[in-house]
Each structure stands twice: as structure tokens, then as C-alpha cells.
Design a protein around this motif. Structure first.
Motif, PDB file in Angstrom:
ATOM      1  N   GLY A   4     -11.301  -3.563  10.051  1.00 37.74           N
ATOM      2  CA  GLY A   4     -10.053  -3.687  10.791  1.00 37.74           C
ATOM      3  C   GLY A   4      -9.316  -4.971  10.495  1.00 37.74           C
ATOM      4  O   GLY A   4      -8.104  -5.062  10.665  1.00 37.74           O
ATOM      5  N   TYR A  26     -11.416  -7.617  16.522  1.00 38.70           N
ATOM      6  CA  TYR A  26     -11.546  -6.174  16.468  1.00 38.70           C
ATOM      7  C   TYR A  26     -12.965  -5.808  16.877  1.00 38.70           C
ATOM      8  O   TYR A  26     -13.900  -6.068  16.141  1.00 38.70           O
ATOM      9  N   ILE A  41      -1.546 -10.639  18.573  1.00 39.75           N
ATOM     10  CA  ILE A  41      -0.304 -10.180  17.952  1.00 39.75           C
ATOM     11  C   ILE A  41       0.834 -10.158  18.956  1.00 39.75           C
ATOM     12  O   ILE A  41       1.984 -10.097  18.583  1.00 39.75           O
ATOM     13  N   GLU A  45       1.078 -13.291  13.139  1.00 42.13           N
ATOM     14  CA  GLU A  45      -0.216 -12.796  12.721  1.00 42.13           C
ATOM     15  C   GLU A  45      -1.183 -13.964  12.660  1.00 42.13           C
ATOM     16  O   GLU A  45      -0.797 -15.098  12.379  1.00 42.13           O
ATOM     17  N   THR A  75      -6.958 -13.350  10.317  1.00 41.58           N
ATOM     18  CA  THR A  75      -6.951 -11.907  10.085  1.00 41.58           C
ATOM     19  C   THR A  75      -7.024 -11.590   8.606  1.00 41.58           C
ATOM     20  O   THR A  75      -7.542 -10.563   8.212  1.00 41.58           O
ATOM     21  N   PRO A  90      -5.493  -4.398   2.609  1.00 45.41           N
ATOM     22  CA  PRO A  90      -5.962  -3.471   3.639  1.00 45.41           C
ATOM     23  C   PRO A  90      -5.908  -2.022   3.171  1.00 45.41           C
ATOM     24  O   PRO A  90      -4.961  -1.629   2.500  1.00 45.41           O
ATOM     25  N   ILE A 110       4.748  -6.279  13.458  1.00 47.14           N
ATOM     26  CA  ILE A 110       3.357  -6.380  13.020  1.00 47.14           C
ATOM     27  C   ILE A 110       2.659  -5.046  13.250  1.00 47.14           C
ATOM     28  O   ILE A 110       2.839  -4.405  14.279  1.00 47.14           O
ATOM     29  N   SER A 111       1.904  -4.626  12.250  1.00 46.83           N
ATOM     30  CA  SER A 111       1.170  -3.370  12.351  1.00 46.83           C
ATOM     31  C   SER A 111       0.188  -3.422  13.513  1.00 46.83           C
ATOM     32  O   SER A 111      -0.548  -4.387  13.663  1.00 46.83           O
ATOM     33  N   TYR A 112       0.179  -2.365  14.341  1.00 45.25           N
ATOM     34  CA  TYR A 112      -0.765  -2.329  15.464  1.00 45.25           C
ATOM     35  C   TYR A 112      -2.201  -2.299  14.962  1.00 45.25           C
ATOM     36  O   TYR A 112      -3.108  -2.771  15.603  1.00 45.25           O
ATOM     37  N   ARG A 113      -2.386  -1.676  13.800  1.00 38.50           N
ATOM     38  CA  ARG A 113      -3.753  -1.443  13.351  1.00 38.50           C
ATOM     39  C   ARG A 113      -4.282  -2.596  12.498  1.00 38.50           C
ATOM     40  O   ARG A 113      -5.360  -3.114  12.747  1.00 38.50           O
ATOM     41  N   ASN A 114      -3.513  -2.987  11.465  1.00 42.48           N
ATOM     42  CA  ASN A 114      -4.002  -4.034  10.579  1.00 42.48           C
ATOM     43  C   ASN A 114      -3.663  -5.423  11.079  1.00 42.48           C
ATOM     44  O   ASN A 114      -4.132  -6.406  10.540  1.00 42.48           O
ATOM     45  N   GLN A 115      -2.822  -5.496  12.074  1.00 39.92           N
ATOM     46  CA  GLN A 115      -2.371  -6.775  12.599  1.00 39.92           C
ATOM     47  C   GLN A 115      -1.758  -7.629  11.517  1.00 39.92           C
ATOM     48  O   GLN A 115      -1.944  -8.839  11.472  1.00 39.92           O
ATOM     49  N   GLN A 116      -1.064  -6.997  10.582  1.00 40.89           N
ATOM     50  CA  GLN A 116      -0.390  -7.740   9.525  1.00 40.89           C
ATOM     51  C   GLN A 116       1.092  -7.427   9.564  1.00 40.89           C
ATOM     52  O   GLN A 116       1.497  -6.379  10.063  1.00 40.89           O
TER      53      GLN A 116
END
Lengths: 525, 330, 330
Positions: free
Chosen positions: A35, A42, A174, A179, A183, A199, C78-84
Motif C-alpha cells: 500500500g 497502512y 493525507i 503526501e 510513503t 506503485p 491525492i490518491s485515496y489508495r496510494n496516497q500519492q
């Protein structure tokens, strides 16, 4: 200036030369991506497991899953019974060269137990910590607590200076609109460091030449390649595009085993698959909830043909379970493993006795990217339940969609798999699943049940330092879980890894966690 | 091209002149053209069209009679027997009656699942074309006939829809519906959502075609005359303008029917279409794809063949229709 | 000309604003962003504070304005999943999709044009008929079925070509290319064939239709009468005349190909934008979905506008034609 350019150029040439040399590469086709590179952002076992190659804890599990020193060399409980003193290993450095000291431990523990940390439940007894000197740390707990070392195996240690320099002292948030640095960057003490990350496509780990421990692996690089489709993963393994997967689909094992260049490693996972029930007043359909009645839960258990699921869906690779923890877990006794016996007629009688209306409709929530063949055994169970006169509505969706509904108590009947990780003790499910939801307890008590007698036993076990007494309390508590059918255990799921002949050593662990620092590949692959 | 004269006599309407009430001639002329013996002749002499039509008829017939002729109702969970899972097709040594094409991993009879799945695919394809057609025709007529700001709004909406790829709109609609509906409704609404999702991006094509011809027709004398004698607007549109653009619309609708079935299959394959307990052909292929390497080839191969056959026959008919109705290619 | 350019540009801007509105609605109303961002233990006060900080309490117009302003600057949150950062994610994935679409486009032209010429020139020959039938089969095969079959055949059974991923890539600045390594080039083959199947038949049919028309034109007849060799007439004069529509179609189809690549990318686990989008769909990662929608639509609209302008530049008569249709339904 010139000098520096020259150095850079030399380094570049050296790098090229290094790349030209044969490298030992493990190409790991996983069923999903991690994740984040921040283990605290996560709360997910797989992410933590992978990042354990980069970050380490104060202690770790050895090859036999016994706890051994890692970043701490020794420890003792002080006289007050609630403070533990750890003597840290000297001469350890982070990947960026910074030395490892007591401040790093304190900062990491503060970070993981921060209010916003999704992993604070993994260190439930923690109150505070203090650096006594550069290589000594005191950790204070909220009472006597036997399982601190088990918890610490998976509490990863960050470098305090690195976190401070990059504003990463708090777990990623977030919500703040930025960010987190951690991460997508990592700096641990582990056997591998992160070279690059894309990713969902590729994350590359390279060997840490300055690791404090003597490497038992011979890997230069690990490429983590998420290949979500099971069929594609098999194809990739057969064609040699990956040389290791920690999730070979059980239906494809015969084919993989028959392939000349592939070996399959099989075992039974510690993860127990269970069915959970809602304990609130109404079902999602608005009907009265019959599942608070133990007779109904028992009826649903008797309606399931565990043997058939074992044979057909799990292809004989699972272990049928009557207990909510697997046999190797402390707290388990064989008496807990007694099976309900498949008896649809008795199930119908029990349902009638409990006054459950014919054709009762309820939601049955399963996760499409969850347990081994979850979608298939859910369909099979739904079919078995409809044969005793119920009308389950199968709701299959990805984890990300189901999780919020579950944690908010909006599902009816659901599937949960629990491996007691990282604690490897029956206390883990007792505290996190079966205890009444309050504070750090009952975080996964999605049904919202409460059994005061059970809570009393769990609390007693949680502060009992004597191993035998503690296990007796845990066994008694598991007995209540079984008698009340709070959750219905189905099986311990099979685990299957597969490697090509490029991989010469790959130890399989019952917690289904790849520990690649024990892996070896044929030179040059 | 020789035309069968006798048939012409029977079908052709009595000769009429424009001085008659304007409603009738246009309608009859068009209807006659639809049943044109010329078209029929062209159909008969095109073996591929006849073959495709026969194939489609067979598929449709078996799909709609599925509850009567299949050994199992694959949507009834209680009828699935796990013991009977993964049986290979009947010609295989381990094959078993009545599972002609074998069973899947849940004990679902593949043939039954294919027939029921074809029914869903055909219904969704047909209904979405119908929906797009009715919305497209209505909006196109209104836009072309009235012009002005209504025209502007409708056409701009169309521009916006056409500026997003078809498949993307459909995925977004189904994904959002799936994420925001409760599980109980998801089952029931899966097919209507798909119909809607496929229809939304495809009405524009019809609307544009109709609008163009409506704009031309609306200026013609007979329409002006009809207006003068206070014939209602909808009457003029329906009886005069619409029949004039039926030819391109019919071709487009036929080809879009094939496209709609493909879209449904694609959405289901991607996992945003029909759920696994009421599988369409695309869902069956998605499920079967997981067993591609397990030796269970029949789970993925037979539904794929059926899907290709359906789309192929529809496209062959559409292709023939386009050539037959295109005066340039005669 | 300037007036025309201005009009086209305004049109495109309007369409993009409407797409942005749609993306904003999805972003704002489906899947509460606050619920997606906070962890399960968050208190009501935390949620309220986050709501305030994200500006979700402002007026909707203000929020939409902010959304558009941010989007223009490439900031999709920011992406909810990748946090990027979503833009970073998409930028990383764009080269993979672009290279796939590029190769598929080249294949469609290199294969489609000659096939189209052959079917037109040798009209009604056995070869042409077979190719015509083949082209119908081509549009009828779902691209995921083609992909699955290609993997089964060339990757699993024969073991000639890789069936997943991009192979080795080389970074040139932020652009990662698979063209420069043998494994990268090998990995491109199967997915690009699978993606181009539909496109090949489209190009082929267009070339055939255009050629048939051109071959009837007077100047071709004159050329023949003058004694220019037949092959030269067909391949040089006639074909040259058909290329403009082909280029137009190709240009407008690139947007569709980018969107349709998501199916191919899913089948081949190709790490492009499409797979990012499909993963975002299954994880209800709304910012990624909204951003993908806007970026693909932008490419789509930009290409269409460009094609229109080019056309108008080549042929001034088209400058006041407002009813040109946009891309087809891929």
C-alpha cells in the motif's frame, strides 16, 4: 567542483560496470502491491511483511518462528513489572549511513502509537518510552503484559534524523493535503534497501551491503511485481518472467508442479477463515435480526458441508477447522477442534425452532481480492444456505469497498480470516475480535457482540505473566467462543508458493510470510 | 437487378399524389421501402446475411426458451451442486449427462449458463439500443425541428458526451452505481444500470442524424403547408420527418446492437457488469479466465465462442444492410 | 480563418469545462472524500476539521471553481489508495499507454491500408471477399478474447513472447521507454496486436470505401485512358487521395484507443494509465478516476479540434460547417 563531477562520472561508470555483471535477482510476482513504503500508514499484514525487508524491529522471529534479538540484543522487565528495558545493538546503521540509537527507537514507538496511526492497535499496551542512554531504552506499559516481544517483532524502527529532516515524524496524513515523505521513500536498517518504486508496477529492493547481520541470502536485487490476475501470474512463472510467487492459485498447482522448471511449495497457513454475524437489532434489509440467537448461528453452521468445500473449492489443500485458531497457536487444544457435523435437516429444525421465517434474506459480504478462493467458497456457502430455506444475497467486492462497510457495522454476515499475526498467540483474536469493542480491544469485532464472561477471561489473560496460567485462560475463553458460535470457523487456508529452478532456497513459513533474507538463487539469475 | 414484379404489385401502395393529406403518402412510401422487395431480394441472394440471420434466430430462440430447455437454472443458488463441479464436456471420458458442455467450479452447467447468459446479453444489448434510439430520435427531432436554444443545449450535451470515450462513460456509470447502491439493490439493478450505461453515450449518433434531416425537412414546402393547417408539431415530426431518415438510423442501430453486446461483455469482463451469481457471457469469460491454465478450458472457451458468434451474426446483418441500403454500392 | 480557430478553441474549452463539471460531481458526491480519508478510529471532530480543511463546506460554485483551477495546473489531489499525488501517478503511467497506443496505431495503418486497397482493387475476388469476411470477424471479436487467446497461444503454449508487463524499460528523463530493450520490445508485441485488431479493420474498411469511390472518379479514368499502368494508378494516384480521411480517422481514434487500452492493459497487466484507472475503479479511488476522465477527454478533444482545424486549413469550404461529427464509438 571539477573533482565532484569527476567522482560522479567515475561512480556512473562503476555503476554501469556493476550492472553488466551478472546479478542475482529474485523476481517476485505478488498478487497485489504494497500500500505504501510507510509501514505505519497502512494497517495491512502484506505491506508490513514486505517492508520488513527494509525496516526491522527490536526483535524478530527466527526460522522456527521463535523470538530472537534483532535491533535489541537483550531485555529485562524492571521491578515495577510494567517497564521493560532494552539494550540496543551497537554499530548498526541505517541505509543512509546514519547510526542507530535509542532516540530512533523512542521516535518510532511514538510514531506508531500516535493517535492517527492505523497501527496503534498492534502495540496495545504501550504508554511511553524513554532513552536511558544512547543504547538503552525503557518502554512503559499500562500494566503487566506478557506479549510485548511478540508485538515488537513488527514494530519497525525509523531513523529520527531522517524523519525530522523530511517532516515525517507523524504517520502520513493525507488530510493535510500533503503526501508523506515516507510513503515513497524508505530508510531502514534491514537487509535490503529500496532502489525505486512505481506503485502497482514495480518496486525494486537492493542488497544492503552494510547489514549488521551475516546474510544467509545471496540476492542482489528483489523486484516486487504485482500481478493481480492469478492466470497471468501462472503464465509469468511458466515463462520465467517471474521466478517466485507467494500466491500460486490452488487450482493451478497440478499444472505448475508438472512443469519441468517450476517447483511448488505447499503448506497450511495459520490463517483461520471464519464467518461472522451481526448482533445489532435490524438487518441491512430492515428485517429483525435473528442472528443474535445462538440456535440460528448453529443452524447456519450445520448447513455448511465443510468437507465438500475442502475437497472441491480448496482442492483438498485446506485444513477443516472447528477451532478459531490453528493448532500451532498457543492456546489451542484439540477439544476445540470438534466439528459441527453437516446436517441440513437439523439445521432446518433449528431455524424453525428459532422462528426464522422461510426465505429470510440477508447480505453475505465477501471480498474479491481477499482469502484463497474466497469468492468461490462464498458462492458455495450461499448455495448451501439457500438449500435450508434461507435467501443470502451475495455481495462480493474488493477489500477497499467492503472494509469501510464492515468497520462501520453495516454488513450482515461476513467472512474474516485471522492468522494471529504478528503475535502468534490466541490472545490476538481474543482481544481484537472476540472482546467487546472498547478502546484498543475489539477493533475487529464488526458484529458488535459483547459477552462479559468472555471479556473477563481475556482481560485476565492479558495481564497474566505466567505462561501456563495464561494459556489456560485463553483456552477457556476460546471454549466460550465455540459454545456460543460467535464466529463459525471453516478452515485454515492452504498456502502455496511457487518458484522456478532459478531459485535454490526458499523457506516456507506457516505464517505465509516470505522472509527473503533466507532465500538463495542460482548465481547469475 | 431483376425485380420480382408480382410482389411489387402486392406490396406497393396505390399511386398517390402530394395533393393528398400529407400524412399518408410519406408513411406508406417509407413502410413500403422497408419491406421493399429489392431489399428482400438482396437478402435472399446474400448467403452470409441469410446465414447470419439464421444463426441469430437460433441463438435468440434458444436463449429465450432457456428456462424450458436447459437442465438447470444457473441463477438459482439452491440448484447448484458443488459435487458436480468441474465436469468436462460430454465427449470427454469423464463427461456426464446432462452436462453437455461440462460444468464450472460451482457445479453450474456451462450450456445452461451460456443460454441464460446469452439471454441477458441480448436483452441488455437490445434494450440499450432501444433506449438510445428513442432518446436520440426524440431529442434529434426536437433539436432539428425547433432549432434555437433547445437545439443548442441538446447538441452541446451531445458534444460533451462524444468528447469522452464511449467505454469510459459506461465504466464510470456502472462503477459509481456499484459503489453507491446497497448490496440488496445491486443484484436487481445490475441489468438496468448496464442498459443505461451503454445507452447514455450512444444516443448522440441517432440524434445528430435525425437532427440533420429534420432541419432539411422542416424547411420543405409540405411541412410548411402542414404547419399552416395546424397539424401538431409531433405529428409532423413523427409522420414526415422521421421516416425520411430511417435508413441510416436502421443501419446504425443494427451495428450498435452488436457494439452494445460487446460493451456489455467488456464491462462484465472488467468486473463492473453482471455479478457472478447472475452471469452474462462477459462474466462467464471473466470467471473462466481465472482457470485458463488449470485445464478447465471449457469454462472460458464456450462462452467466448457464443459471444463471438452473436456479435458476428449481428455485424454481418448490419454490414449487409448498409450495403443493401447504400445506393452508391448497388 | 482566425474566427474559425477562435470558435473551435472556445468550443473545445466549453466541452472541457463540462467534462470538468462531471468529474467534479463524481469527485464531490460519490464516496464521501472525508470517509475515504480518515481512519476508522477518527472522531466526529476530526471529520469536521478535515471537512473544513478540504473546503467541503464552501459553496458548490466556489468548490467547482477551485477544482477547475487546480485541474488546469495539473493538481488532482491525492490518491485515496496510494496516497500519492494523482498527477505524478498518471505521469508515471502515461508513457506505457502512449507507447502501446503508438505501436497499435502503426500496426493498424501498416496492415489496414494495404488490405483496404486489395479489397477495393480486387473487388469481388475470392481474396477480397475472404478479407471482407475477416474484417467483420475482426470487429466482432471482443478485444479481451483476442488478448486471452494470444496469451494462451504465444505465451503459454509456444513460449515465444511475454504475456504480461512491459519488460525492461529505460528512463529518459521522466519518460520510461520500452523501445530500447529487447525484452521491452518483445513485451509490446502481443498487447499492441490485441489493441489494434479493431483498428486494423476500421482502417481497412475506410480505405476500401474511399478507394471504391476514387476509382470511379473521372481523373482516374483519364489516367487509365492515358495509359498509366493500372497498378501505378491504384497504388499512387487513388491511394494518395484516400490518405487524408485515413489520417483523420487515425487521429480521432487515438483518443478512443487510449481509452480502449484499459481493456488490453487489464488482460496483459500492462502498467499504463488504463490499469491505473481500472484499479482506481475497483478501489473507488475517486481522485484518480476524475483525473483520468479529464486527461483522456482532454487528449480526445484536443485531437478532434486539431483534426478539424487541419481539415479547415486544407479545405476552406469546411470552415463554416458546424455539424461535423466527432469520433466514432470505439
Amino acid at each position: 567542483m571539477h573533482m565532484r563531477q569527476l567522482l560522479l562520472a567515475t561512480a556512473a561508470v562503476a555503476g554501469l560496470a556493476g550492472a553488466a555483471q551478472a546479478e542475482n535477482v529474485l523476481k517476485w510476482g505478488a498478487n497485489r502491491d504494497i500500500g505504501s513504503l510507510d509501514p505505519y500508514s497502512y494497517g495491512d499484514s502484506f505491506t508490513i511483511n514486505v517492508l520488513n525487508h527494509v525496516y526491522e524491529g527490536l526483535v524478530r522471529y527466527n526460522k522456527d518462528l521463535k523470538i530472537e534479538p534483532a535491533l535489541a540484543e537483550s531485555w529485562e522487565i524492571l521491578d515495577d513489572q510494567v517497564t521493560w528495558r532494552f539494550a540496543l545493538r551497537k554499530g548498526v546503521t541505517f541505509h543512509d549511513g546514519a547510526p542507530f540509537t535509542a532516540d530512533d527507537v523512542v521516535a518510532s514507538l511514538e510514531r506508531v502509537s500516535d493517535e492517527t496511526s492505523p497501527l496503534k492497535g498492534n502495540l496495545p499496551a504501550y504508554v511511553s518510552s524513554r532513552a536511558v542512554d544512547d543504547y538503552t531504552v525503557d518502554i512503559t506499559l499500562n500494566g503487566t503484559y506478557p506479549l510485548l516481544l511478540n508485538d515488537l517483532t513488527n514494530i519497525h524502527i525509523f531513523d529520527k534524523e531522517w524523519m525530522t529532516a523530511h517532516d515525517a515524524l507523524k504517520p502520513t496524513d493525507i488530510g493535510a493535503g500533503v503526501e508523506g515523505y515516507a510513503t515513497y521513500n524508505a530508510n531502514g536498517t534491514g537487509p535490503f534497501s529500496v532502489e525505486s518504486r512505481q506503485p502497482d508496477a514495480k518496486t525494486v529492493f537492493v542488497k544492503n551491503p552494510n547489514w549488521w547481520d551475516t546474510p544467509q541470502h545471496n540476492l542482489d536485487r528483489i523486484e516486487l511485481l504485482p500481478v493481480t490476475s492469478a492466470a497471468t501470474r501462472v503464465a509469468a512463472l511458466l515463462s520465467g518472467e517471474i521466478n517466485f510467487t507467494n500466491d500460486a492459485p490452488v487450482q493451478d498447482l497440478p499444472r505448475l508442479a508438472a512443469a519441468p522448471n517450476v517447483s511448488v511449495l505447499e503448506g497450511v497457513d495459520l490463517r483461520t477463515v471464519m464467518i461472522g454475524f451481526p448482533f445489532r437489532d435490524k438487518l441491512s434489509t430492515g428485517a429483525d435480526n435473528p442472528f443474535t440467537d445462538v440456535k440460528v448461528r448453529e443452524a447456519l453452521y450445520k448447513a455448511i458441508d465443510l468437507d465438500l468445500i475442502h475437497k472441491k473449492v480448496m482442492r483438498g489443500k485446506s485444513r477443516i477447522a472447528g477451532a478459531t485458531v490453528a493448532p500451532p497457536i498457543p492456546g489451542y487444544v484439540p477439544a476445540l477442534d470438534e466439528l459441527p457435523g453437516f446436517d441440513p435437516e437439523a439445521a432446518k429444525a433449528l431455524l424453525a425452532e428459532a422462528g426464522v421465517p422461510e426465505g429470510l434474506s440477508f447480505e453475505f459480504s465477501c471480498i474479491s481480492d481477499g482469502l484463497v478462493n474466497e469468492e468461490q467458497f462464498c458462492q458455495a456457502i450461499a448455495s448451501m444456505w439457500s438449500r435450508v430455506g434461507l435467501a443470502p444475497k451475495l455481495d462480493v467486492a474488493p477489500r477497499a469497498v467492503q472494509s469501510p462497510k464492515r468497520t462501520n457495522g453495516k454488513t450482515d454476515v461476513y467472512i474474516l480470516g485471522w492468522a494471529t499475526l504478528p503475535m502468534l498467540d490466541a490472545y490476538s483474536p481474543l482481544l481484537q475480535i472476540f472482546h467487546t469493542k472498547e478502546g484498543n480491544a475489539g477493533v475487529f469485532n464488526w458484529g458488535g457482540w459483547s459477552f462479559p464472561e468472555l471479556d473477563r477471561l481475556i482481560d485476565a489473560a492479558g495481564s497474566e505473566l505466567d505462561l501456563d496460567k495464561r494459556l489456560a485462560l485463553e483456552t477457556e475463553a476460546l471454549g466460550i467462543v465455540k459454545k456460543e458460535h460467535i464466529m463459525l470457523p471453516l478452515h485454515q487456508q492452504p498456502m502455496a508458493w511457487a518458484v522456478t529452478d532459478e531459485v535454490t532456497t526458499m523457506p516456507l513459513f506457516p505464517d505465509n510470510k516470505p522472509r527473503l533474507w533466507f532465500a538463495q538463487v542460482a548465481p547469475g539469475s | 437487378m431483376a425485380e420480382p414484379e408480382t410482389k411489387m404489385e402486392k406490396l406497393a401502395p396505390p399511386p398517390q399524389t402530394v395533393t393528398h393529406a400529407p400524412a399518408l403518402p410519406a408513411r406508406f412510401r417509407r413502410l413500403a421501402q422497408l419491406r421493399d422487395s429489392d431489399l428482400w431480394f438482396s437478402f435472399r441472394t446474400h448467403p452470409s446475411a441469410v446465414f447470419a440471420a439464421a444463426l441469430l434466430a437460433l441463438v435468440a430462440l434458444t436463449a429465450f426458451l432457456a428456462p424450458l430447455i436447459t437442465p438447470q437454472n444457473p441463477y438459482d443458488l439452491a440448484s447448484l451442486e458443488l459435487w458436480n463441479s468441474e465436469i468436462p464436456p460430454i465427449w470427454n471420458a469423464e463427461g456426464q449427462w446432462p452436462y453437455l458442455l461440462g460444468t464450472d467450479t460451482q457445479g453450474r452447467d456451462i450450456l445452461s449458463a451460456i443460454l441464460y447468459g446469452s439471454r441477458i446479453s441480448l436483452i441488455i444489448g437490445f434494450a440499450s439500443v432501444l433506449l438510445a434510439l428513442s432518446v436520440g430520435l426524440a431529442l434529434g427531432l426536437v433539436a432539428g425541428y425547433f432549432g434555437g436554444w433547445i437545439d443548442n443545449v441538446i447538441m452541446r450535451l451531445g458534444d460533451v458526451l462524444l468528447s469522452m470515450p464511449f467505454i469510459l462513460i459506461a465504466i464510470l456509470i456502472t462503477a459509481i452505481a456499484a459503489a453507491s447502491l446497497p448490496a440488496g439493490l445491486k443484484d436487481v439493478l445490475a441489468a438496468p444500470i448496464l442498459i443505461f450505461a451503454i445507452a447514455v453515450p450512444s444516443w448522440v449518433q441517432y440524434a445528430r442524424t435525425v437532427r440533420a434531416s429534420a432541419m432539411v425537412e422542416a424547411r420543405k414546402e409540405y411541412v410548411q403547408a402542414a404547419r399552416l393547417i395546424r397539424v401538431k408539431a409531433w405529428r409532423i415530426m413523427l409522420h414526415h420527418i422521421l421516416p425520411n431518415c430511417m435508413t441510416p438510423i436502421m443501419v446504425a442501430a443494427t451495428l450498435n446492437f452488436g457494439l452494445a453486446i460487446l460493451s456489455e461483455a467488456t464491462l462484465s469482463f472488467l468486473g463492473v457488469g453482471m455479478p457472478p451469481d447472475q452471469p452474462s457471457l462477459g462474466t462467464l469469460i471473466r470467471i473462466g479466465n481465472q482457470y485458463l491454465f488449470s485445464g478447465l478450458w471449457w469454462i472460458v472457451v464456450f462462452p467466448s465462442i457464443q459471444l463471438c458468434l452473436i456479435v458476428l451474426s449481428v455485424n454481418m446483418i448490419g454490414d449487409w444492410l448498409r450495403d443493401a441500403l447504400n445506393p452508391k454500392l448497388r | 480563418m482566425i474566427a474559425f480557430l477562435l470558435k473551435r478553441a472556445t468550443n473545445a474549452a466549453f466541452v472541457m469545462l463540462a467534462v470538468a463539471l462531471l468529474a467534479f460531481v463524481i469527485f464531490r458526491f460519490f464516496g464521501d472524500p472525508v470517509e475515504m480519508m480518515v481512519n476508522e478510529q477518527a472522531t466526529q471532530a476530526d471529520r469536521a476539521e478535515l471537512r473544513e480543511r478540504l473546503g467541503l463546506n464552501d459553496g458548490l460554485i466556489t468548490q467547482y471553481g477551485r477544482f477547475v483551477t487546480h485541474a488546469v495546473q495539473g493538481d488532482f489531489g491525492i490518491s485515496y489508495r496510494n496516497q500519492q499525488d494523482v498527477m505524478v501517478l498518471i505521469k508515471e503511467r502515461f508513457p506505457a499507454t502512449f507507447e502501446l497506443v503508438l505501436v497499435a496505431t502503426v500496426i493498424s495503418l501498416v496492415v489496414g491500408i494495404p488490405l483496404g486497397v486489395i479489397t477495393a482493387v480486387y473487388r469481388n475476388s475470392r481474396l477480397a471477399n475472404a478479407l471482407q469476411l475477416g474484417s467483420i470477424v475482426g470487429v466482432s471479436l471482443p478485444s479481451f478474447v483476442v488478448g486471452i487467446l494470444l496469451i494462451l497461444g504465444f505465451s503459454v503454449t509456444l513460449g515465444w513472447l511475454p504475456g504480461f508487463g512491459r519488460g525492461e524499460t529505460v528512463d529518459i528523463g521522466w519518460w520510461s521507454t520500452g523501445f530500447l530493450t529487447p525484452s521491452g520490445r518483445a513485451a509490446l508485441i502481443l498487447p499492441s496486436i490485441s489493441l489494434s485488431t479493431f483498428q486494423v479493420t476500421l482502417v481497412m474498411r475506410l480505405v476500401r470505401a474511399e478507394m471504391l469511390e476514387t476509382l470511379r472518379a473521372d481523373y482516374i479514368k483519364f489516367a487509365r485512358a492515358r495509359g498509366v499502368p493500372t497498378a501505378r494508378v491504384q497504388w499512387r494516384h487513388a491511394l494518395r487521395n484516400c490518405l487524408m480521411p485515413v489520417i483523420t480517422l487515425t487521429g480521432m481514434q487515438i483518443g478512443n484507443l487510449i481509452a480502449f487500452a484499459l481493456v488490453t492493459e487489464t488482460v496483459f497487466q500492462w502498467p499504463g494509465m488504463g490499469m491505473l484507472f481500472i484499479q482506481a475503479v475497483t478501489f473507488v479511488d475517486i481522485p484518480v478516476m476524475a483525473a483520468y476522465l479529464m486527461i483522456v477527454s482532454f487528449i480526445f478533444v484536443a485531437l478532434n479540434t486539431l483534426v478539424d482545424i487541419t481539415y479547415a486549413w486544407v479545405d476552406p469550404r469546411l470552415r463554416d460547417d458546424t455539424a461535423r461529427t466527432g469520433g466514432g464509438n470505439g
